[in-house]
Design an enzyme around this catalytic site. Structure first.
Site, PDB file in Angstrom:
ATOM      1  N   GLU A 122       7.044 -24.848 -10.081  1.00  0.00           N
ATOM      2  CA  GLU A 122       7.280 -24.089 -11.315  1.00  0.00           C
ATOM      3  C   GLU A 122       7.217 -22.563 -11.075  1.00  0.00           C
ATOM      4  OE1 GLU A 122       8.370 -25.357 -14.054  1.00  0.00           O
ATOM      5  OE2 GLU A 122       8.138 -23.606 -15.359  1.00  0.00           O
ATOM      6  N   HIS A 147       8.334 -20.871  -8.455  1.00  0.00           N
ATOM      7  CA  HIS A 147       9.668 -20.449  -8.014  1.00  0.00           C
ATOM      8  C   HIS A 147      10.645 -20.455  -9.200  1.00  0.00           C
ATOM      9  CE1 HIS A 147       8.174 -22.268  -4.071  1.00  0.00           C
ATOM     10  NE2 HIS A 147       8.527 -21.052  -3.689  1.00  0.00           N
ATOM     11  N   LYS A 155       1.595 -13.558  -6.860  1.00  0.00           N
ATOM     12  CA  LYS A 155       0.691 -14.460  -6.128  1.00  0.00           C
ATOM     13  C   LYS A 155       0.520 -13.942  -4.691  1.00  0.00           C
ATOM     14  CE  LYS A 155      -0.367 -18.747  -4.232  1.00  0.00           C
ATOM     15  NZ  LYS A 155       0.386 -18.672  -3.016  1.00  0.00           N
ATOM     16  N   SER A 186       1.565 -23.351  -5.242  1.00  0.00           N
ATOM     17  CA  SER A 186       1.958 -22.946  -3.894  1.00  0.00           C
ATOM     18  C   SER A 186       2.577 -24.152  -3.205  1.00  0.00           C
ATOM     19  CB  SER A 186       0.709 -22.505  -3.111  1.00  0.00           C
ATOM     20  OG  SER A 186       1.002 -22.460  -1.728  1.00  0.00           O
TER      21      SER A 186
HETATM   22  P1  AMP Z   1       7.551 -18.815  -0.996  1.00  0.00           P
HETATM   23  O1  AMP Z   1       8.615 -19.851  -1.123  1.00  0.00           O
HETATM   24  O2  AMP Z   1       6.167 -19.370  -0.986  1.00  0.00           O
HETATM   25  O3  AMP Z   1       7.833 -17.827   0.100  1.00  0.00           O
HETATM   26  O4  AMP Z   1       7.605 -17.967  -2.336  1.00  0.00           O
HETATM   27  C1  AMP Z   1       8.803 -17.394  -2.798  1.00  0.00           C
HETATM   28  C2  AMP Z   1       8.484 -16.461  -3.927  1.00  0.00           C
HETATM   29  O5  AMP Z   1       7.834 -17.180  -4.959  1.00  0.00           O
HETATM   30  C3  AMP Z   1       7.543 -15.313  -3.516  1.00  0.00           C
HETATM   31  O6  AMP Z   1       7.947 -14.114  -4.171  1.00  0.00           O
HETATM   32  C4  AMP Z   1       6.210 -15.790  -4.029  1.00  0.00           C
HETATM   33  O7  AMP Z   1       5.320 -14.739  -4.333  1.00  0.00           O
HETATM   34  C5  AMP Z   1       6.630 -16.505  -5.300  1.00  0.00           C
HETATM   35  N1  AMP Z   1       5.608 -17.468  -5.717  1.00  0.00           N
HETATM   36  C6  AMP Z   1       5.126 -18.506  -5.012  1.00  0.00           C
HETATM   37  N2  AMP Z   1       4.155 -19.133  -5.719  1.00  0.00           N
HETATM   38  C7  AMP Z   1       4.033 -18.460  -6.887  1.00  0.00           C
HETATM   39  C8  AMP Z   1       3.193 -18.604  -8.031  1.00  0.00           C
HETATM   40  N3  AMP Z   1       2.288 -19.565  -8.141  1.00  0.00           N
HETATM   41  N4  AMP Z   1       3.338 -17.710  -9.035  1.00  0.00           N
HETATM   42  C9  AMP Z   1       4.250 -16.707  -8.947  1.00  0.00           C
HETATM   43  N5  AMP Z   1       5.063 -16.529  -7.901  1.00  0.00           N
HETATM   44  C10 AMP Z   1       4.966 -17.387  -6.885  1.00  0.00           C
END
Ligand code: AMP
Length: 286
Positions: A35, A37, A149, A185
């Protein structure tokens, strides 16, 4: 929704849209959508005419002992989730397309990258900045949405964009949490049920900190000592860092101010989790 694998085709698609005066919003991700993403995609859709989501597990931001090989993946489900959000393009380059040769160039932001996650993940932010720079050059978005985050990542990207006079608006989205408080996450998928209980120690620490600050505790050491105890009461946890920093320059703060950010990285079993919150502006978008 189009799925584009080649950087050249991605670039050409973007150029055509810009030619029609359409504003592109980019959401860089490593996939395994949750959610959090999807909220970033929705924010991008509010601000731009067309949303491009990149899905690339970037090898150069992982250390040799980190989880690159086992990073969770579920491309088919990600495709279906992104298309339900009205994403125009899911850009899924493979490693060879992004790095045809081992790259000899890195984008380095100094200072901001030395503490917090940078201490235990040397080279991590160089890898992040380098891939984000490449994505900006390929997609040429008017804006890009990042989650707070990964607060240090957001601060570092903002600084990179300012220092390099990049014409991209960096938009922050607040941390998206599960109902019980756990920050969403992709790495939560690694947690066993017992570990997931222990993982709640991070958001519980944030809740306790906000309560203490509301009750007038403004001395960082006092706060952190209490939070450390609270986290360590949980099974199978190891604090990597737990600190209060200035939200702008990420330097350690001895006293709470309106710029104070509580930031932590905690290992729960083998899984490294991070979380953060402003201490005086809980609901402010950062
Ligand atoms: P990632 O796929 O983990 O590299 O995350 C991609 C993007 O989604 C990054 O900008 C993260 O900061 C954001 N993101 C991941 N988890 C969260 C979350 N729980 N709340 C807000 N943004 C998130």
């Amino acid at each position: 929704m189009k799925i584009i694998n080649s950087p050249e085709r991605m670039s050409a698609w973007s150029a055509a849209q810009r030619g029609s005066d359409l504003k592109i919003g980019l959401v860089p991700t490593m996939g395994f959508f949750h959610e959090g993403h999807l909220c970033l995609m929705r924010r991008a859709a509010e601000l731009a005419d067309l949303v491009v989501v990149s899905l690339f597990v970037n090898p150069i931001q992982f250390g040799p002992d980190e989880d690159l090989a086992r990073y969770p993946r579920k491309l088919d489900e990600d495709i279906s989730l992104a298309s339900q959000e009205g994403v125009a393009v899911l850009f899924v380059p493979d490693q060879r397309a992004m790095y045809p040769e081992s790259p000899k160039t890195r984008v380095t932001v100094s200072g901001l990258t030395e503490g917090l996650c940078g201490r235990s993940r040397p080279g991590h932010f160089d890898g992040v900045c380098t891939v984000v720079a490449k994505l900006f050059n390929i997609v040429k978005p008017a804006l890009a949405v990042f989650g707070s985050k990964d607060y240090q990542q957001l601060a570092v990207i903002r600084r990179m964009v300012a220092d390099l006079s990049w014409d991209v608006d960096i938009v922050a989205h607040p941390v998206v949490r599960a109902e019980d408080g756990l920050a969403l996450s992709s790495r939560n998928a690694y947690l066993s049920p017992a570990e997931r209980d222990s993982a709640l120690s991070l958001s519980k620490a944030i809740g306790t900190a906000l309560e203490m600050v509301k009750n007038g505790v403004l001395e960082a050491d006092l706060l952190l000592a209490k939070l450390e105890k609270l986290i360590e009461m949980h099974d199978n946890v190891e604090i990597e860092y737990l600190t209060i920093v200035d939200r702008n320059d990420l330097t350690v703060q001895p006293t709470i101010t309106e710029n104070s950010l509580l930031a932590m990285a905690v290992r729960v079993g083998k899984t490294r989790l991070i979380d953060n919150s402003l201490l005086l502006e809980r609901h402010k978008v950062i």
